[in-house]
Design a protein around this motif. Structure first.
Motif: not given
Lengths: 154, 140
Positions: B32-48
């Motif tokens: 889930i972390r990997k999927i949600h990270s990839a998903l959100l990286s379409k919208f922002t680069k600041e992800i933790q």
């Protein structure tokens, strides 16, 4: 086989997996997330799923093999397997898990064992299919082509 | 034109939500972390990403802050509801979005009562994020 043919073959193959209910929409979502900055995304996520699933299936098998079965534990494993199969779009595995949880609630060992068999079959089935799909993709890329995208409307 | 394994669809770069924002992903499931990270990286680069509620709370205690927190409900050590309550008690005003694999309708009240702004069923999708962002956009 030339690239165009391989691409058509891949599309037909992928379509068949959806028609048979082996994969669902979530798999398409994963493909949408793959791009130049994340070129192996789908393979990576699916590999995580394979690792997770195999471990969980072993854990469930062992738990059901105990003299006195701890159904809370079994249910927790099945819940996790349901989650990860849903994440990658492995629809039949996910549905198997939903059914399994009913047997856990009833503390039904025989029903659970039968369900586990079923889920194992579905898991190895989807694993084979996905590995074949990835091989097709690799062949296309090796031949200098690009991997065609499935339409999201289904 | 197309790199190895790249999709041939039009670019997924989402334009439209111009404001920069940071997100924290809280989930014990690495898939889930990997999927949600990839998903959100379409919208922002600041992800933790962190693995459970306690790690999220510790991050905030150490002075970090995020615009949006996506928090799973079921996690070991400290679950999503507990972490939400803790963060709100600390005075954290970030948008908190609950994510659950259980039936949402029966859990919605728990989420809102704990102090979450919104909740979704797992896994998140492009559509859900878009609708969330347009909602947040309107409220700003």
């Amino acid at each position: 086989m030339e690239v165009g043919q391989m691409q058509r073959r891949l599309i037909e193959y992928t379509k068949s997996l959806f028609m048979e209910g082996i994969l669902d929409d979530q798999f398409l979502q994963l493909q949408q997330l793959q791009d130049e900055s994340n070129p192996d995304f789908v393979v990576e996520v699916v590999s995580l799923f394979f690792q997770d699933a195999e471990k969980l299936l072993n854990d469930i098998t062992r738990a059901l093999d105990q003299q006195s079965v701890d159904f809370t534990k079994v249910d927790a494993h099945v819940h996790q397997l349901k989650g990860s199969s849903a994440s990658v779009g492995a629809q039949r595995v996910k549905n198997g898990c939903i059914a399994f949880r009913n047997f856990c609630e009833e503390q039904n060992v025989d029903g659970s064992l039968r369900c586990l068999q079923q889920i194992k079959q579905e898991y190895y089935h989807v694993k084979n299919k996905l590995e074949a799909l990835f091989r097709l993709e690799q062949q296309i890329v090796a031949a200098g082509g690009s991997v065609p995208m499935m339409e999201l409307s289904f | 034109m197309f790199g190895k394994g790249a999709s041939s669809s039009k670019s997924m770069e989402i334009i439209g939500y111009e404001k920069k924002f940071s997100v924290l992903i809280v989930d014990d499931d690495p898939i889930i972390r990997k999927i949600h990270s990839a998903l959100l990286s379409k919208f922002t680069k600041e992800i933790q990403e962190v693995k459970n509620g306690k790690e999220a709370v510790d991050l905030y205690r150490s002075g970090a802050s995020f615009d949006i927190i996506f928090i799973d409900k079921e996690m070991p050590i400290m679950n999503g509801l507990e972490a939400t309550k803790e963060l709100r008690a600390m005075g954290v005003n970030s948008t908190i979005v609950g994510v659950t694999s259980c039936d949402l309708s029966s859990e919605r009240n728990d989420f809102i009562a704990a102090g979450q702004n919104q909740c979704y069923e797992k896994p998140l999708t492009i559509e859900k994020i878009k609708s969330l962002l347009s909602e947040l956009n309107k409220n700003n």
